[in-house]
Design an enzyme around this catalytic site. Structure first.
Site, short mmCIF file in Angstrom:
data_model
loop_
_atom_site.label_atom_id
_atom_site.label_comp_id
_atom_site.label_asym_id
_atom_site.label_seq_id
_atom_site.Cartn_x
_atom_site.Cartn_y
_atom_site.Cartn_z
CG HIS A 140 -2.38 1.32 1.28
ND1 HIS A 140 -1.82 2.54 1.55
CD2 HIS A 140 -3.02 0.59 0.98
CE1 HIS A 140 -2.97 2.78 1.67
NE2 HIS A 140 -3.84 1.96 1.56
CG ASP A 217 0.83 -2.60 6.20
OD1 ASP A 217 0.01 -2.73 6.87
OD2 ASP A 217 0.46 -1.78 5.46
CD GLN A 220 -6.77 -4.39 4.32
OE1 GLN A 220 -7.07 -5.38 4.11
NE2 GLN A 220 -6.85 -3.21 4.00
CE LYS A 243 -7.29 -0.41 6.34
NZ LYS A 243 -7.72 -0.07 5.40
CB CYS A 390 -3.24 3.02 -1.64
SG CYS A 390 -5.37 4.39 -1.43
N1 PLP Z 1 -1.99 -1.03 4.21
C1 PLP Z 1 -2.62 -1.53 4.02
C2 PLP Z 1 -2.62 -3.17 3.25
C3 PLP Z 1 -3.96 -1.32 3.93
O1 PLP Z 1 -5.22 -1.98 3.08
C4 PLP Z 1 -4.34 0.29 4.09
C5 PLP Z 1 -5.51 0.74 4.12
O2 PLP Z 1 -6.32 -0.11 3.71
C6 PLP Z 1 -3.38 0.91 4.72
C7 PLP Z 1 -1.96 0.68 4.88
C8 PLP Z 1 -3.74 2.16 5.43
O3 PLP Z 1 -4.54 1.78 7.01
P1 PLP Z 1 -4.76 3.71 7.65
O4 PLP Z 1 -5.38 4.26 6.18
O5 PLP Z 1 -5.70 3.04 7.72
O6 PLP Z 1 -3.98 4.05 8.15
#
Ligand code: PLP
Length: 431
Positions: A140, A217, A220, A243, A390
Site C-alpha cells: 500500500h 503492515d 489487512q 478495519k 492506494c
Molecule cells: N496498509 C494496508 C495494506 C492497507 O490496506 C491500508 C488501508 O487500506 C493501509 C495500510 C492504511 O491504513 P490507514 O488508512 O487506516 O492508515
C-alpha cells in the site's frame, strides 16, 4: 455449468454467532439494516473500512456521556476513570497481539501514522547514507511513501521485492535483495488488492537470518487472522482500528521494547516529556515517549470493545467463515463471462475486471471501466471499491489502471455474494 448450478456451492458456511452468542452477527451491526437506492445495503468494501457493532458505538457514546475527561493529567475522578479505560484498552491490545508488555503498544491514528513514525525515527537513528530499505511490489502507498520521504533527508535506497505472475511475493528474489547495507524490511502480511496472505513468519525468519529487522503492515491481517507478535518475532507491526470493527482515528504500533528504546521521539508536545527546560528536554518512558498530545481516549475504548467483540467470536472462527465465503465468491464470480480475478486464489479480498462482451474480433477484449462497473453495481445497492486501491506500483505490475474490489467481513453472506454476481451480470448486459 450455469451460474446457478448448485454443484459449485461449497459445503455450508461455518456458523458465526454474535458476541452475545445469539443468532447471526448481522444483528450486531445497525448500519446493515439500512437501504441505499431503495435496496438493502450490500456492503462489500470492508478492506477499506469495516462497519461497527453496536457495542463499540455504545461504549464510545457512554464514555462521552458519562466519563469524558482528559487522561493522565487530572487528579479528579473523571480523569482517573478515563485514564483507567484508556490504559485498559492498551492492555486489551497487548493481549490481542500477544505483546510482552504494554510498553510495546503505542497508540497512533492508524497504520499510516504507525509506519510514518517508524520510517522517520528509524531512518533518523539507524539508517545512514547509502543504506537500503526493502519493500515489496504489493505494498500500500502507506508502506512506500513514508520511506521515500526519508530519502529527502538521507541517501537511502529503496529496494523492491517483486511478485510472481500469480500474485505472490517472489521469495527467491527477496533472498537476493539482502545486502550488508540492508537496514529494514517493511512488508505487508496480507495484500489489500490481491488478498495474498504472505508467509510472514518465514519472511521474518529470512530477514533475521540476514540480521535485518522487519516491520509488518498488518492493516489487512488484523481483521482476519490471529496475530501473535512473539510467535512471529516481528520487530514492528502496525494496524488500524477502523478495519477491525473499531472506530476511525485510532491505530496501533507494536514495537519490540529494545527497538522502541533505541528510537528517538516522533512528535514533541505534552505527555511525551520527562522534564522540560529551555535548555534541554528529557523524554517519558515507553510507550508515552511516542504519544505526544491528548490521545483519542474515546477511540481507544471503542477499539478495545471491538477487540473484545471479535475475540468473543474467535479469530479462528472468523477466519474459517471468511475463507469459506471468499471461496464461494471466487467460484461464483469466475462463472461470469469475461471475468478476470487478480491474485493467487480465494480470499476475503477479491480484485477483478470484466471484459466487455462485444469486443472487436481478434482484438484483446476491452475492459468495462472499473469505475463504471463499481458505479453501476452501487446503484443496485452494492458497495464495492474501484480504482488503484492506494497501490499504484502494483497496478502497473498488473498492467491495469485499476480494479473493482469486493472485500468481505464476518457479517457478509452467500446471498450478498449472489447479489454481487447478479449485479455484475446485469451490468454486462448494458455494454
Ligand atoms: N496498509 C494496508 C495494506 C492497507 O490496506 C491500508 C488501508 O487500506 C493501509 C495500510 C492504511 O491504513 P490507514 O488508512 O487506516 O492508515
Amino acid at each position: 455449468m450455469t451460474s446457478h448450478d448448485p454443484q459449485i456451492l461449497p459445503p455450508s458456511l461455518p456458523s458465526l454467532t454474535g458476541a452475545d452468542g445469539e443468532g447471526t452477527v448481522r444483528a450486531d451491526f445497525p448500519i446493515l439494516a439500512r437501504q441505499v437506492y431503495n435496496r438493502p445495503l450490500v456492503y462489500l468494501d470492508n478492506a477499506a473500512t469495516t462497519q461497527k457493532p453496536r457495542c463499540v458505538i455504545d461504549a464510545m457514546t457512554d464514555e462521552y456521556l458519562n466519563v469524558n475527561a482528559n487522561v493522565h493529567r487530572g487528579v479528579h475522578y473523571l480523569s482517573q476513570q478515563a485514564t483507567d479505560l484508556h490504559e485498559q484498552a492498551r492492555e486489551t491490545v497487548r493481549r490481542f497481539i500477544n505483546a510482552r508488555s504494554t510498553a510495546e503498544i503505542v497508540f497512533t491514528r492508524g497504520t499510516t501514522e504507525s509506519i510514518n513514525l517508524v520510517a522517520a525515527t528509524f531512518c533518523q537513528a539507524c539508517v545512514g547514507d547509502g543504506d537500503e530499505i526493502i519493500v515489496t511490489e504489493m505494498e500500500h502507498h502507506s508502506n512506500i511513501v513514508p520511506w521515500q520521504l526519508q530519502q529527502a533527508r538521507k541517501d537511502i535506497r529503496l529496494r523492491v521485492c517483486p511478485i510472481t505472475a500469480d500474485g505472490r511475493l517472489d521469495l527467491d528474489a527477496l533472498g537476493h535483495l539482502f545486502t550488508s547495507r540492508t537496514r529494514l524490511l517493511a512488508c505487508t502480511a496480507v495484500s489489500n488488492v490481491l488478498g495474498t496472505v504472505n508467509p510472514i513468519r518465514d519472511i521474518i525468519a529470512m530477514a533475521h537470518a540476514h540480521g535485518v529487522p522487519v516491520l509488518v503492515d498488518a492493516a489487512q491481517a488484523a481483521p482476519h487472522m490471529v496475530l501473535d507478535v512473539q510467535a512471529l518475532d516481528c520487530d514492528f507491526l502496525a494496524f488500524s482500528g477502523h478495519k477491525v470493527y473499531g472506530p476511525t482515528g485510532i491505530g496501533v504500533l507494536y514495537g519490540k521494547e529494545t527497538w522502541l528504546d533505541r528510537l528517538p521521539p516522533y512528535m514533541g508536545g505534552g505527555e511525551m516529556i520527562g522534564k522540560v527546560t529551555f535548555e534541554r528536554t528529557t523524554f517519558n518512558v515507553l510507550p508515552y515517549k511516542f504519544e505526544a498530545g491528548t490521545p483519542d481516549y474515546v477511540a481507544t475504548t471503542g477499539l478495545a470493545r471491538a477487540i473484545d467483540y471479535v475475540s468473543a467470536i474467535g479469530l479462528d472462527a472468523i477466519a474459517a467463515y471468511e475463507h469459506a465465503l471468499g471461496a464461494y465468491a471466487y467460484e461464483r464470480l469466475m462463472q461470469i463471462p469475461g471475468m478476470h480475478i487478480y491474485g493467487p486464489g480465494p480470499s476475503p479480498v477479491i480484485s477483478f475486471n470484466v471484459a466487455q462482451p462485444r469486443s472487436a474480433a481478434g482484438r484483446q477484449p476491452a475492459l468495462i471501466h472499473h469505475l463504471d462497473l463499481g458505479t453501476l453495481v452501487d446503484h443496485l445497492g452494492i458497495a464495492v471499491r474501484t480504482g488503484h486501491h492506494c497501490a499504484e506500483p502494483l497496478m502497473r505490475r498488473l498492467g491495469v489502471e485499476g480494479t473493482v474490489r469486493a472485500s468481505f467481513a464476518l457479517y457478509n453472506t452467500r446471498a450478498e455474494v449472489d447479489a454481487l454476481a447478479a449485479a455484475i451480470d446485469r451490468v454486462i448486459t448494458m455494454f
